[in-house]
Design an enzyme around this catalytic site. Structure first.
Site, PDB file in Angstrom:
ATOM      1  N   TRP A  10      64.567 -48.743  25.438  1.00  0.00           N
ATOM      2  CA  TRP A  10      63.413 -48.151  26.133  1.00  0.00           C
ATOM      3  C   TRP A  10      63.705 -47.876  27.615  1.00  0.00           C
ATOM      4  O   TRP A  10      62.839 -47.379  28.341  1.00  0.00           O
ATOM      5  CB  TRP A  10      62.183 -49.057  25.990  1.00  0.00           C
ATOM      6  CG  TRP A  10      61.608 -49.064  24.597  1.00  0.00           C
ATOM      7  CD1 TRP A  10      61.959 -48.237  23.567  1.00  0.00           C
ATOM      8  CD2 TRP A  10      60.581 -49.933  24.080  1.00  0.00           C
ATOM      9  NE1 TRP A  10      61.208 -48.536  22.449  1.00  0.00           N
ATOM     10  CE2 TRP A  10      60.360 -49.568  22.739  1.00  0.00           C
ATOM     11  CE3 TRP A  10      59.824 -50.980  24.627  1.00  0.00           C
ATOM     12  CZ2 TRP A  10      59.416 -50.221  21.934  1.00  0.00           C
ATOM     13  CZ3 TRP A  10      58.893 -51.634  23.827  1.00  0.00           C
ATOM     14  CH2 TRP A  10      58.687 -51.247  22.490  1.00  0.00           C
ATOM     15  N   LYS A  11      64.895 -48.237  28.050  1.00  0.00           N
ATOM     16  CA  LYS A  11      65.333 -47.995  29.441  1.00  0.00           C
ATOM     17  C   LYS A  11      64.243 -48.417  30.427  1.00  0.00           C
ATOM     18  O   LYS A  11      63.584 -49.436  30.212  1.00  0.00           O
ATOM     19  CB  LYS A  11      65.734 -46.521  29.601  1.00  0.00           C
ATOM     20  CG  LYS A  11      66.764 -46.095  28.555  1.00  0.00           C
ATOM     21  CD  LYS A  11      67.451 -44.794  28.858  1.00  0.00           C
ATOM     22  CE  LYS A  11      68.439 -44.488  27.737  1.00  0.00           C
ATOM     23  NZ  LYS A  11      69.289 -43.349  28.018  1.00  0.00           N
ATOM     24  N   HIS A  95      76.121 -50.199  29.606  1.00  0.00           N
ATOM     25  CA  HIS A  95      75.548 -48.866  29.361  1.00  0.00           C
ATOM     26  C   HIS A  95      76.028 -47.907  30.454  1.00  0.00           C
ATOM     27  O   HIS A  95      76.151 -48.289  31.614  1.00  0.00           O
ATOM     28  CB  HIS A  95      74.016 -48.943  29.347  1.00  0.00           C
ATOM     29  CG  HIS A  95      73.394 -47.690  28.826  1.00  0.00           C
ATOM     30  ND1 HIS A  95      73.272 -46.561  29.616  1.00  0.00           N
ATOM     31  CD2 HIS A  95      72.899 -47.358  27.607  1.00  0.00           C
ATOM     32  CE1 HIS A  95      72.718 -45.594  28.889  1.00  0.00           C
ATOM     33  NE2 HIS A  95      72.478 -46.055  27.668  1.00  0.00           N
ATOM     34  N   GLU A 167      78.866 -44.032  22.941  1.00  0.00           N
ATOM     35  CA  GLU A 167      77.844 -43.165  23.518  1.00  0.00           C
ATOM     36  C   GLU A 167      78.502 -42.166  24.467  1.00  0.00           C
ATOM     37  O   GLU A 167      78.738 -42.487  25.648  1.00  0.00           O
ATOM     38  CB  GLU A 167      76.833 -44.002  24.316  1.00  0.00           C
ATOM     39  CG  GLU A 167      76.032 -44.973  23.490  1.00  0.00           C
ATOM     40  CD  GLU A 167      74.662 -45.204  24.123  1.00  0.00           C
ATOM     41  OE1 GLU A 167      73.662 -44.891  23.473  1.00  0.00           O
ATOM     42  OE2 GLU A 167      74.600 -45.668  25.269  1.00  0.00           O
ATOM     43  N   GLY A 235      67.661 -43.803  22.519  1.00  0.00           N
ATOM     44  CA  GLY A 235      66.884 -43.831  23.754  1.00  0.00           C
ATOM     45  C   GLY A 235      65.581 -43.080  23.582  1.00  0.00           C
ATOM     46  O   GLY A 235      64.591 -43.602  23.064  1.00  0.00           O
TER      47      GLY A 235
END
Ligand code: PGA
Length: 251
Positions: A10-11, A95, A167, A235
């Site tokens: 959910w950043k 990340h 990613e 995301g």
């Protein structure tokens, strides 16, 4: 495929109230999924509330980051012990947004992985090339070094799990995904690097490999034939219960 896993990142996109609201919606709407591991990673400030909402549900809690020291004068950081205290089983490490904006290096990620494993947290280790690196033909080199350096001296014993998330930085938030053939090639490369580091049984039983970057319900089917793929890190599409549910259903 091992037991598939879908992770919602959910950043920093929701308020504390919105996070609780979405967690309640997830709990209700995703309760029948038993064959997939589902993980929600809210921002640190919402971990306690979201953790208590998801307690006794089929959805696990993860953090978006963690510090490598156990305790001390580290302003702004969260320890693995506190993450465990609020109910986390997983933690995203390295990340690309942390690498890009906060100077996180492979060496820092390496220390965090060790701490996570010592604390019984499953690290979700993010690696990926930028657009320029891909353009310059450096993709394999970048991934190789990220993986080797992040896992340097990380010994995996029976029962200790890790997740490697490929990613591509250029795909994150773009609505574009990597081409399926290229993804398959990259996962084979990652698998080979892992086999260089660990015994085959450890790679088979302790490591899951997932894809992240631009995933939504409209493009997920292009990944369905990738043998080494065990799931997704999502995301944008994880901020909408129906879109996220479609991704889990498609696995
Ligand atoms: P995205 O983000 O699905 O919005 O591309 C994925 C991620 O950054 O983990």
């Amino acid at each position: 495929m091992k037991k598939p896993i879908v992770i919602a990142n959910w950043k920093m996109k929701l308020s504390a109230k919105q996070s609780s609201f979405l967690a309640k919606d997830f709990k209700k709407s995703l309760k029948n999924f038993k064959d997939q591991d589902i993980v929600v990673c809210p921002s640190d400030i919402s971990l306690t509330d979201v953790g208590s909402i998801l307690k006794k549900s089929n959805i696990k809690l993860g953090a978006q980051n963690m510090f490598w020291e156990e305790f001390g004068a580290y302003t702004g950081e969260s320890s693995s012990a506190v993450l465990k205290e609020v109910g986390c089983d997983y933690v995203i490490l390295g990340h690309s947004e942390r690498r890009q904006y906060l100077g996180e290096t492979n060496d820092m990620v390496n220390k965090k992985i060790d701490r996570a494993l010592d604390s019984n947290l499953v690290p979700i280790i993010c690696i990926g090339e930028t657009k320029d690196e891909r353009h310059d033909g450096l993709t394999d080199n970048v991934l190789y070094h990220q993986l080797k350096e992040c896992l340097n001296s990380v010994h995996l014993i029976v029962g200790e799990k890790i997740i490697v998330a490929y990613e591509p930085v250029w795909a994150i938030g773009s609505g574009d995904v990597v081409d399926a053939d290229e993804a398959e090639r990259v996962f084979e490369l990652i698998n080979q690097v892992l086999i260089d580091i660990y015994p085959l049984t450890i790679v088979r039983n302790n490591v899951r490999m997932i894809y992240g970057g631009g995933i939504d319900s409209s493009n997920i089917s292009s990944f369905s034939d990738i043998k080494l793929l065990d799931g997704f890190l999502v995301g944008g599409a994880s901020l909408d219960t129906n879109k996220f549910k479609d991704i889990i259903t498609a696995l």
